[in-house]
Motif scaffolding. Structure first.
Motif, PDB file in Angstrom:
ATOM      1  N   HIS A 249     -34.545 -27.292 -51.570  1.00 27.53           N
ATOM      2  CA  HIS A 249     -32.949 -26.546 -50.952  1.00 27.53           C
ATOM      3  C   HIS A 249     -31.699 -27.392 -51.303  1.00 27.53           C
ATOM      4  N   GLY A 272     -26.793 -22.519 -44.435  1.00 25.03           N
ATOM      5  CA  GLY A 272     -25.031 -22.590 -43.324  1.00 25.03           C
ATOM      6  C   GLY A 272     -24.726 -22.999 -43.252  1.00 25.03           C
ATOM      7  N   CYS A 273     -25.148 -24.963 -43.798  1.00 23.28           N
ATOM      8  CA  CYS A 273     -24.586 -26.246 -43.770  1.00 23.28           C
ATOM      9  C   CYS A 273     -23.230 -26.140 -44.929  1.00 23.28           C
ATOM     10  N   GLY A 274     -23.327 -25.370 -45.986  1.00 26.73           N
ATOM     11  CA  GLY A 274     -21.824 -25.617 -46.780  1.00 26.73           C
ATOM     12  C   GLY A 274     -22.420 -26.101 -48.301  1.00 26.73           C
ATOM     13  N   LYS A 275     -23.954 -26.121 -49.440  1.00 24.10           N
ATOM     14  CA  LYS A 275     -24.563 -26.196 -50.129  1.00 24.10           C
ATOM     15  C   LYS A 275     -23.135 -25.593 -51.018  1.00 24.10           C
ATOM     16  N   THR A 276     -22.995 -24.968 -50.951  1.00 26.73           N
ATOM     17  CA  THR A 276     -21.936 -23.780 -51.891  1.00 26.73           C
ATOM     18  C   THR A 276     -20.938 -24.295 -52.251  1.00 26.73           C
ATOM     19  N   ASP A 277     -20.449 -24.464 -50.884  1.00 22.35           N
ATOM     20  CA  ASP A 277     -18.989 -25.062 -51.223  1.00 22.35           C
ATOM     21  C   ASP A 277     -18.694 -26.160 -51.496  1.00 22.35           C
ATOM     22  N   ASP A 296     -28.018 -23.649 -54.757  1.00 16.69           N
ATOM     23  CA  ASP A 296     -28.738 -23.283 -53.246  1.00 16.69           C
ATOM     24  C   ASP A 296     -29.983 -24.162 -53.890  1.00 16.69           C
ATOM     25  N   ARG A 414     -24.966 -30.080 -39.473  1.00 20.26           N
ATOM     26  CA  ARG A 414     -23.869 -30.131 -38.224  1.00 20.26           C
ATOM     27  C   ARG A 414     -24.515 -30.742 -37.426  1.00 20.26           C
ATOM     28  N   TRP A 497     -20.060 -33.308 -42.384  1.00 16.91           N
ATOM     29  CA  TRP A 497     -18.559 -32.537 -42.164  1.00 16.91           C
ATOM     30  C   TRP A 497     -18.229 -32.428 -40.832  1.00 16.91           C
ATOM     31  N   PHE A 498     -19.673 -32.057 -39.522  1.00 19.61           N
ATOM     32  CA  PHE A 498     -18.858 -31.576 -38.326  1.00 19.61           C
ATOM     33  C   PHE A 498     -18.927 -32.528 -37.009  1.00 19.61           C
ATOM     34  N   LEU A 506     -13.131 -30.157 -34.907  1.00 18.46           N
ATOM     35  CA  LEU A 506     -13.572 -30.717 -35.709  1.00 18.46           C
ATOM     36  C   LEU A 506     -12.768 -32.156 -35.894  1.00 18.46           C
ATOM     37  N   GLY A 510     -13.276 -31.569 -44.485  1.00 21.74           N
ATOM     38  CA  GLY A 510     -14.173 -31.047 -45.355  1.00 21.74           C
ATOM     39  C   GLY A 510     -13.805 -29.806 -46.415  1.00 21.74           C
ATOM     40  N   PHE A 511     -14.371 -29.355 -46.990  1.00 27.06           N
ATOM     41  CA  PHE A 511     -14.377 -28.319 -47.922  1.00 27.06           C
ATOM     42  C   PHE A 511     -13.681 -28.814 -49.294  1.00 27.06           C
ATOM     43  N   ASN A 514     -14.402 -33.027 -48.740  1.00 29.99           N
ATOM     44  CA  ASN A 514     -14.903 -33.602 -49.039  1.00 29.99           C
ATOM     45  C   ASN A 514     -15.753 -34.538 -50.394  1.00 29.99           C
TER      46      ASN A 514
HETATM   47  P1  GTP Z   1     -27.567 -21.148 -47.944  1.00 28.26           P
HETATM   48  O1  GTP Z   1     -26.555 -20.514 -49.327  1.00 28.26           O
HETATM   49  O2  GTP Z   1     -27.660 -20.399 -47.046  1.00 28.26           O
HETATM   50  O3  GTP Z   1     -28.898 -22.221 -48.052  1.00 28.26           O
HETATM   51  O4  GTP Z   1     -25.972 -21.871 -47.182  1.00 28.26           O
HETATM   52  P2  GTP Z   1     -25.365 -23.426 -47.653  1.00 28.26           P
HETATM   53  O5  GTP Z   1     -26.037 -24.222 -46.942  1.00 28.26           O
HETATM   54  O6  GTP Z   1     -24.741 -22.651 -49.440  1.00 28.26           O
HETATM   55  O7  GTP Z   1     -24.530 -23.017 -46.988  1.00 28.26           O
HETATM   56  P3  GTP Z   1     -23.176 -21.423 -46.728  1.00 28.26           P
HETATM   57  O8  GTP Z   1     -22.228 -21.429 -47.896  1.00 28.26           O
HETATM   58  O9  GTP Z   1     -24.053 -20.201 -46.173  1.00 28.26           O
HETATM   59  O10 GTP Z   1     -22.357 -21.661 -45.499  1.00 28.26           O
HETATM   60  C1  GTP Z   1     -20.886 -22.499 -45.427  1.00 28.26           C
HETATM   61  C2  GTP Z   1     -20.530 -22.380 -43.856  1.00 28.26           C
HETATM   62  O11 GTP Z   1     -20.172 -23.755 -43.539  1.00 28.26           O
HETATM   63  C3  GTP Z   1     -19.797 -21.978 -44.295  1.00 28.26           C
HETATM   64  O12 GTP Z   1     -19.622 -20.945 -42.383  1.00 28.26           O
HETATM   65  C4  GTP Z   1     -18.093 -22.808 -44.605  1.00 28.26           C
HETATM   66  O13 GTP Z   1     -17.083 -22.389 -44.283  1.00 28.26           O
HETATM   67  C5  GTP Z   1     -18.654 -23.823 -43.818  1.00 28.26           C
HETATM   68  N1  GTP Z   1     -18.877 -25.122 -44.339  1.00 28.26           N
HETATM   69  C6  GTP Z   1     -19.156 -25.342 -45.572  1.00 28.26           C
HETATM   70  N2  GTP Z   1     -18.299 -26.801 -45.863  1.00 28.26           N
HETATM   71  C7  GTP Z   1     -17.239 -26.764 -44.973  1.00 28.26           C
HETATM   72  C8  GTP Z   1     -16.999 -28.784 -44.622  1.00 28.26           C
HETATM   73  O14 GTP Z   1     -16.985 -28.999 -45.265  1.00 28.26           O
HETATM   74  N3  GTP Z   1     -16.360 -28.423 -43.449  1.00 28.26           N
HETATM   75  C9  GTP Z   1     -16.361 -27.013 -42.705  1.00 28.26           C
HETATM   76  N4  GTP Z   1     -16.037 -27.809 -41.231  1.00 28.26           N
HETATM   77  N5  GTP Z   1     -17.429 -26.560 -42.197  1.00 28.26           N
HETATM   78  C10 GTP Z   1     -17.419 -25.618 -43.852  1.00 28.26           C
END
Ligand code: GTP
Ligand code: MN
Ligand code: MN
Length: 603
Positions: A249, A272-277, A296, A414, A497-498, A506, A510-511, A514
């Motif tokens: 994952h 929900g911890c930001g893989k996609t971001d 993912d 997180r 990041w959290f 915080l 982030g974002f 990173n």
């Molecule tokens: P799945 O696709 O469900 O496996 O999850 P994921 O790991 O891709 O994370 P997802 O995109 O669902 O959720 C990311 C969450 O984390 C969102 O609410 C973002 O706003 C938050 N997030 C991502 N990167 C950062 C960061 O660098 N800092 C903070 N504070 N929040 C972040």
């Protein structure tokens, strides 16, 4: 039940005999009105979309605003996944491990035919051949999903490699994965098509030994796109264990430094911890660039030279509607949305886009909505499905059949306290321990946001098809195999990041910022960046993470990297309790690694 003589069973010229036979067997059980073999063409996509529109399943968005895009609504009672009704039907219950529901395969084999009996009456049965990974890659795996959901076909078209190209390569002798899915809503006795058909009785069964999956009742893609999480992670993880590779994952990305040097990194975070971001981030550090290979899932295997290589088994994203700029570009056209709100001028809308639209809005349940309605307009897990080639940020090597060589592995979750912004593991075993003991403080569920702590090793708690303790041993074994082949496994890092201050704010922006942490990681790989050795790994030296252009002060950075020995000792005790709960399955080497950390912390 016999196969109706009038059933226009079409067999494409390339379908291998065992496939044709299996399709006929499933048709005999489910009695569809007819069978369609999906070719994966654009013409087919249009036919399927038009069917969905005609049956009231889909709405075409305004082509002037969002060309060739559609929105579909799920039944609010159809949850995002069928977690508690998902069974691993391994011959040996111990193979399922404590994180999976086990069911007796013989028992399930008896039940399933009656559950599926006549389930597709009056409906079209689609046969979708898919390839996970680049066509022709030694790391790719093929499969076929039978489904009576046009919604699924449309989504699979967008995010997987499907159709004739795959069928042509489906080797009758080789093993391929079989998936059977029905929404459980036969159209008989004059029953009409419903907007998003499903059945309240849900059941998802995995037969790992037979490489087979059966899903009943769910309409939502998370439980029913069997090639997605169910195969890409759950089934594939078991296959990977047996064959000596890893199905994880993880986001997969390419980092380019100002000198043009490229690195490939894989990052395992719980949902929900930001893989996609991370995989789609826009760099705020001049000269540095991040490109996406996977948002993912990554499949990782030792290559011919022993080094670990990774591929993206998917060919697009079935993602939660994003807030990031990169993804917004990708979904500006040719996109399927699920459970977003729709504006009166025919566009989609969801909360994280910011200001409510100037026009009226219909929410995801089909009701009129205003900001005063007191409920969200879009479902918390509203999704988009889009193919990878629409992502402006995809790295050109994303579908290279040879995969990419992994330069580093990242794990993260997180954590408001205790865990520093970044640290490098002592070695592979210590890195595996970091992944195995990931604890995360927030899990985004379908409609609620809980703030509970839970262990989620490698982000695989809900996705590993076998015992998690064995999964950690498998990670250790893969590292050993790399070394035996004369190569070195990539260094492992943990990020967080959290972390917050004592008022819960915080500490790290982030974002896009990173990338600064990724830059430190790249410099470590070169042996350039300075590090501080600690009992929990190597931390950045003061000033080693570039902060120009941010509001992060040296004092804040110090707080982000501070280690509290009491917190860390408590963490060690908690980790020890957690890993030991897996009994015989807990690798001895991980316990030794934990003891090493504890001894150093006490010194
Ligand atoms: P799945 O696709 O469900 O496996 O999850 P994921 O790991 O891709 O994370 P997802 O995109 O669902 O959720 C990311 C969450 O984390 C969102 O609410 C973002 O706003 C938050 N997030 C991502 N990167 C950062 C960061 O660098 N800092 C903070 N504070 N929040 C972040
Ligand atoms: Mn995920
Ligand atoms: Mn994601």
């Amino acid at each position: 039940m016999t196969l109706s003589a009038s059933l226009p069973l079409t067999t494409p010229p390339v379908a291998p005999e065992p496939l044709a036979r299996w399709v006929a067997e499933i048709a005999a059980i489910t009695t569809p009105e007819r069978i369609e073999w999906c070719d994966g063409s654009e013409a087919e996509r249009q036919i399927v979309m038009n069917r969905l529109i005609r049956n009231g399943n889909a709405v075409r968005l305004n082509p002037a605003i969002r060309p060739d895009s559609y929105v579909m609504r799920s039944d609010p009672a159809d949850l995002d996944d069928a977690g508690s009704r998902t069974y691993t039907c391994s011959v040996d219950p111990a193979d399922a491990g404590p994180s999976n529901n086990w069911a007796d395969p013989e028992h399930m084999r008896k039940i399933l035919p009656s559950l599926f009996a006549g389930a597709m009456s009056g409906r079209i049965m689609y046969v979708v051949a898919f390839c996970m990974g680049p066509l022709g890659s030694p790391m790719a795996r093929m499969g076929v999903q039978i489904t009576d959901s046009a919604y699924l076909v449309a989504n699979m078209h967008a995010m997987l490699r499907v159709g004739d190209d795959v069928l042509a390569r489906l080797d009758p002798g080789a093993s391929w994965v079989r998936g059977v899915h029905s929404v459980g809503r036969p159209l008989r006795d004059g029953r009409l098509a419903s907007p998003m058909p499903r059945n309240l009785t849900k059941q998802v069964c995995h037969f790992p030994e037979d490489k087979e999956m059966w899903a009943y009742g769910a309409a939502h893609g998370s439980a029913s796109i069997l090639a997605w999480k169910p195969l890409a992670l759950r089934s594939a993880s078991t296959l990977a264990r047996d064959e000596g590779w890893l199905a994880e994952h993880m986001a997969l990305l390419r980092l380019t430094d100002p000198a043009g040097r490229q690195r490939h990194l894989a990052a395992a975070f719980p949902p929900g911890c930001g893989k996609t971001d991370l995989a789609t981030l826009t760099s705020t550090l001049p000269g540095w660039k991040v490109e996406t290979l996977s948002d993912d899932v990554a499949w990782i295997a030792p290559g011919p030279d022993g080094r670990l290589r990774a591929i993206n088994p998917e060919a697009g994203m079935y993602g939660v509607v994003p807030s990031t700029g990169t993804a917004l570009d990708a979904i500006s056209r040719h996109t399927l949305f699920t459970d977003t709100a729709v504006t009166d001028d025919g566009d989609v809308w969801w909360e994280s886009l910011g200001d409510p639209p100037a026009t009226g809005v219909t929410d995801w349940t089909g009701q009129r909505w205003t900001p005063a309605s007191g409920r969200p307009a879009a479902r918390a897990l509203a999704r988009f499905a889009v193919s990878a080639d629409q992502f402006p940020g995809m790295a050109d090597s994303w579908d290279d059949p040879a995969g990419v060589v992994l330069d580093a592995i990242i794990v993260g979750s997180r954590r408001s306290r205790a865990v520093p912004l970044v640290r490098q593991a002592r070695d592979w075993d210590h890195g595996v321990l970091m992944g195995a003991t990931l604890l995360t403080e927030e899990t985004v569920n379908d409609s609620v946001t809980e703030t509970t702590e839970r262990h989620d090793p490698f982000g695989m708690r809900r996705f590993c098809g076998y015992n998690l303790g064995d999964h950690w041993q498998h990670w250790l074994d893969v590292g050993d195999a790399v070394r035996e082949a004369g190569a070195e496994p990539p260094p492992i890092f943990e990020v967080n990041w959290f972390r917050t201050d004592h008022e819960g704010r915080l500490l790290w922006p982030g974002f896009g910022d990173n990338v600064r942490v990724l830059a430190w990681i790249a410099d470590r790989l070169d042996g350039r960046a300075q590090g501080v050795e600690t009992p929990v790994g190597t931390l950045p030296a003061p000033g080693a993470i570039p902060l120009q252009g941010t509001e992060v002060t040296p004092a804040t950075m110090a707080a982000l990297l501070r280690l509290d020995p009491m917190d860390l000792l408590a963490e060690c005790e908690d980790d020890m309790r957690y890993v030991e709960a897996f009994g015989d399955h807990t690798p001895r080497r991980l316990k030794e690694e934990l003891c090493r950390t504890r001894t150093q912390l006490r010194a």
